[in-house]
Design a protein around this motif. Structure first.
Motif, PDB file in Angstrom:
ATOM      1  N   ALA A  48       0.830  -1.203   0.000  1.00 35.92           N
ATOM      2  CA  ALA A  48       0.000   0.000   0.000  1.00 35.92           C
ATOM      3  C   ALA A  48       0.866   1.255   0.000  1.00 35.92           C
ATOM      4  O   ALA A  48       0.576   2.222  -0.716  1.00 35.92           O
ATOM      5  CB  ALA A  48      -0.943  -0.007   1.205  1.00 35.92           C
ATOM      6  N   VAL A  49       1.930   1.235   0.782  1.00 34.83           N
ATOM      7  CA  VAL A  49       2.847   2.382   0.823  1.00 34.83           C
ATOM      8  C   VAL A  49       3.471   2.600  -0.558  1.00 34.83           C
ATOM      9  O   VAL A  49       3.531   3.728  -1.064  1.00 34.83           O
ATOM     10  CB  VAL A  49       3.941   2.175   1.897  1.00 34.83           C
ATOM     11  N   LEU A  50       3.905   1.504  -1.179  1.00 38.05           N
ATOM     12  CA  LEU A  50       4.529   1.625  -2.502  1.00 38.05           C
ATOM     13  C   LEU A  50       3.531   2.081  -3.563  1.00 38.05           C
ATOM     14  O   LEU A  50       3.876   2.889  -4.436  1.00 38.05           O
ATOM     15  CB  LEU A  50       5.156   0.291  -2.914  1.00 38.05           C
ATOM     16  N   LEU A  51       2.298   1.582  -3.488  1.00 39.51           N
ATOM     17  CA  LEU A  51       1.281   2.018  -4.452  1.00 39.51           C
ATOM     18  C   LEU A  51       0.957   3.500  -4.280  1.00 39.51           C
ATOM     19  O   LEU A  51       0.759   4.216  -5.265  1.00 39.51           O
ATOM     20  CB  LEU A  51       0.007   1.177  -4.294  1.00 39.51           C
ATOM     21  N   LYS A  52       0.955   3.961  -3.036  1.00 38.56           N
ATOM     22  CA  LYS A  52       0.721   5.387  -2.779  1.00 38.56           C
ATOM     23  C   LYS A  52       1.863   6.224  -3.367  1.00 38.56           C
ATOM     24  O   LYS A  52       1.636   7.245  -4.010  1.00 38.56           O
ATOM     25  CB  LYS A  52       0.600   5.632  -1.273  1.00 38.56           C
ATOM     26  N   GLN A  53       3.102   5.757  -3.158  1.00 36.27           N
ATOM     27  CA  GLN A  53       4.260   6.465  -3.712  1.00 36.27           C
ATOM     28  C   GLN A  53       4.218   6.453  -5.233  1.00 36.27           C
ATOM     29  O   GLN A  53       4.540   7.454  -5.879  1.00 36.27           O
ATOM     30  CB  GLN A  53       5.554   5.818  -3.218  1.00 36.27           C
ATOM     31  N   LYS A  54       3.810   5.322  -5.800  1.00 37.22           N
ATOM     32  CA  LYS A  54       3.720   5.213  -7.256  1.00 37.22           C
ATOM     33  C   LYS A  54       2.682   6.199  -7.799  1.00 37.22           C
ATOM     34  O   LYS A  54       2.939   6.892  -8.785  1.00 37.22           O
ATOM     35  CB  LYS A  54       3.336   3.788  -7.648  1.00 37.22           C
ATOM     36  N   ALA A  55       1.526   6.263  -7.146  1.00 35.92           N
ATOM     37  CA  ALA A  55       0.480   7.185  -7.597  1.00 35.92           C
ATOM     38  C   ALA A  55       0.953   8.630  -7.492  1.00 35.92           C
ATOM     39  O   ALA A  55       0.717   9.438  -8.401  1.00 35.92           O
ATOM     40  CB  ALA A  55      -0.791   6.979  -6.766  1.00 35.92           C
TER      41      ALA A  55
END
Length: 91
Positions: A48-55
């Motif tokens: 979730a943290v990585l997906l947030k950073q990706k977005a």
């Protein structure tokens, strides 16, 4: 029930030891499931943290792309205006 101990069955009726054995196995199974769920939760949180950073990164890239397009056009307008001013002075 071939896996049961010979003394755990008496005349087809389960004894206390087979019930506690089944309960122990159930507890062990549930503990394993809980441990597995905890590990999955840990990695889901990291994802979730990585997906947030990706977005956020993708959003920043879109903004940068628009800024680049704007500044490129603004630079073209500036050059054309300078060319137009020099051209009208020289004629």
């Amino acid at each position: 029930m071939s896996s049961m101990k010979p003394n755990s069955v008496h005349g087809g009726v389960k004894t206390h030891s087979s019930r506690s054995s089944s309960r122990s196995e159930l507890i062990a199974l549930k503990q394993a499931e809980a441990k597995s769920a905890k590990i999955k939760l840990k990695y889901t949180q990291q994802e979730a943290v990585l997906l947030k950073q990706k977005a956020e990164s993708e959003g920043n890239l879109q903004v940068l792309s628009q800024q680049k397009a704007f500044e490129a056009v603004a630079a073209e307008v500036k050059v054309l205006k300078e060319h137009d001013v020099k051209g009208s002075d020289g004629s």
